[in-house]
Design an enzyme around this catalytic site. Structure first.
Site, mmCIF file in Angstrom:
data_model
loop_
_atom_site.group_PDB
_atom_site.id
_atom_site.type_symbol
_atom_site.label_atom_id
_atom_site.label_comp_id
_atom_site.label_asym_id
_atom_site.label_seq_id
_atom_site.Cartn_x
_atom_site.Cartn_y
_atom_site.Cartn_z
ATOM 1 C CE LYS A 38 51.877 67.814 55.130
ATOM 2 N NZ LYS A 38 51.107 68.012 56.375
ATOM 3 C CB SER A 47 51.683 64.776 58.489
ATOM 4 O OG SER A 47 50.952 65.953 58.179
ATOM 5 C CB SER A 94 50.569 68.409 60.446
ATOM 6 O OG SER A 94 49.824 67.269 60.793
#
Length: 486
Positions: free
Chosen positions: A79, A154, A178
């Site tokens: 990420k 996210s 997330s």
């Protein structure tokens, strides 16, 4: 044989027996990423040269039989809010679009030490603020199961890349679902570990007291393998636990017979998509067939979880993002600036997206004089009640079971004009972060041809039980083996 769809365990066995090399596996993964990601847009940066260099080093380790781990030679994605030295780390924000860190996060170092191969950095909602990966300032990521739908957020890019076979595992970050929500939307397995189980050093923080780095994988066995590699005490992060990391994947096959699952009654209410509810109920019946007991429990303060979570998120995010001021790193807009305050204002105006600005303003308001006690302080007190709810419920059962989201993945653009409706998508996943407890998301079926996610919630530092129970489920179901057609 499609190398890009191998589990970590399968790939590691093939590397150990010299059926394939890490360079071959990495080349196949890079080729897949370049061919497929134009449709999905999960990667912000693909690190071709670095990946091939790391793969060569992994092959040398394997050939010598030195320092070989289950992750040696395995391609992974990260990420884009986790620092990688020499590799652009953007948080999917204009304000950090060209930022290249001069240091590695602890998790990055641990994976490098294990011999894993970094394929690239994945797209996300800007600074982690979102539930759909539509708030990225760079581009929107698409769900591999339906390109017109969101992958969740996210960590949407991390989940989509894993689901589509663009890596063999990915590293996400969970502030309020997330990791778990996109794992559910994209039919992969992912864990939010206990707060403090994994170092946050090098993570560009959203909410320092909620953020948890966690892996996404094809199955629970792989998830346990990766968490074992990245967990542990870190002198550079005072919130990490100074306790040994269990050998998760080596004790995963224990029987679950006689254990008890708690079903929070507050999580099974009207409004849940029919297909989601039927999939979760079927999962409960599967556990009963495995000899587990089912017991209803209560989390009475659940109705306060969403406002508490967002109030604290707004406040901490507002504080954390104060460092993005255009004077030290990242974007700096100084044209026609009268003074340093002008640079701050222009940089933040042009560098932040609408959702980030919205949350900064709400957070500043909650922390302001006259409102601190009424909002922030009260939210912290209710946070304690949420933690006690989980402690009480888990005192009589081994784990809790719930959906990850009341619906399957929604369409791109469906909720972007209504922030409150978007926030409600997080209703089942946000409470665990203020409470600090671990939660494991895993595939549990399909509704209208879209994946349904289930989460198992455990006691502090008891990821081992989550893996044991999750693995037992995946031994008698094959939802996690289903792949999108791309």
């Amino acid at each position: 044989m499609q190398l890009h769809n191998l589990t970590i365990r399968e790939a590691s066995q093939m590397l150990a027996t010299k059926q394939i090399s890490s360079v071959e596996l990495t080349q196949a993964t890079l080729q897949r990423a370049h061919e497929v990601d134009a449709k999905i847009q999960s990667y912000v940066t693909i690190t071709d040269d670095l990946a091939l260099e790391q793969a060569k080093q992994a092959d040398e380790r394997i050939a010598k039989g030195e320092n070989v781990t289950p992750l040696t030679g395995i391609p992974f994605a990260m990420k884009d809010c986790i620092s990688t030295r020499g590799v652009r780390t953007t948080c999917s924000s204009k304000i950090l679009e060209d930022y290249v860190p001069q240091y590695d996060a602890t998790v990055t170092n641990k994976l490098a030490d294990s011999g894993a191969v970094l394929i690239g950095k994945t797209n996300m909602d800007e600074f982690g603020m979102g539930s759909s990966c539509e708030n990225s300032a760079l581009f929107k990521t698409h769900n591999p199961w339906d390109l017109e739908r969101v992958p969740g957020g996210s960590s949407g890019g991390a989940a989509a890349s894993m689901s589509a076979g663009l890596c063999n595992f990915s590293i996400g970050e969970d502030t309020g679902g997330s990791v778990r929500m996109p794992a559910g939307f994209c039919n992969v397995t992912g864990i939010k570990p206990t707060y403090g189980r994994v170092s946050r050093y090098g993570l560009i923080s959203l909410v320092s007291s909620f953020d948890c780095i966690g892996p996404m994988t094809r199955d629970v066995y792989d998830c346990a393998t990766v968490l074992e590699a990245i967990a542990g005490h870190d002198e550079r992060d005072s919130t990490t636990f100074n306790s040994p990391v269990p050998q998760y994947y080596q004790s995963i096959n224990k029987s679950v017979k006689g254990m008890t699952i708690g079903i929070p009654k507050e999580y099974f209410v009207s409004g849940m998509e029919a297909g989601v509810e039927s999939s979760i109920q079927e999962a409960i019946r599967t556990y009963e067939k495995l000899g587990m007991k089912i017991q209803e429990v209560s989390l009475p303060n659940t109705k306060y979880a969403l406002p508490v979570y967002y109030l604290l998120l707004f406040a901490e995010a507002s504080s954390n993002l104060a460092r993005m001021d255009g004077t030290r790193f990242g974007l700096s807009v100084s044209e026609n600036a009268k003074d340093v305050i002008d640079i701050y204002l222009q940089t933040r105006h042009e560098g932040f997206g609408d959702e980030v600005k919205r949350r900064i303003m709400l957070g500043a308001y909650a922390l302001s004089a006259g409102y601190y006690d009424a909002y922030y302080l009260k939210a912290q007190k209710v946070r304690t009640l949420l933690r006690r709810d989980f402690e009480s419920a888990l005192s009589s059962v081994d784990i809790l079971l719930a959906p990850t989201c009341p619906t399957t993945a929604f369409k791109l653009g469906e909720k972007t004009n209504d922030p409150l409706e978007m926030y409600l998508s997080d209703i089942y996943v946000v409470a665990t972060n203020p409470a600090g407890v671990p939660a494991l998301a895993l595939p549990a079926g399909f509704s209208n041809n879209m994946p349904v996610g289930m989460q198992l919630i455990g006691k502090h530092l008891d990821e081992q039980t989550l893996f044991q129970v999750g693995h037992a489920y995946q031994q008698v179901t094959d939802w996690h083996k289903q792949l999108p057609k791309l």
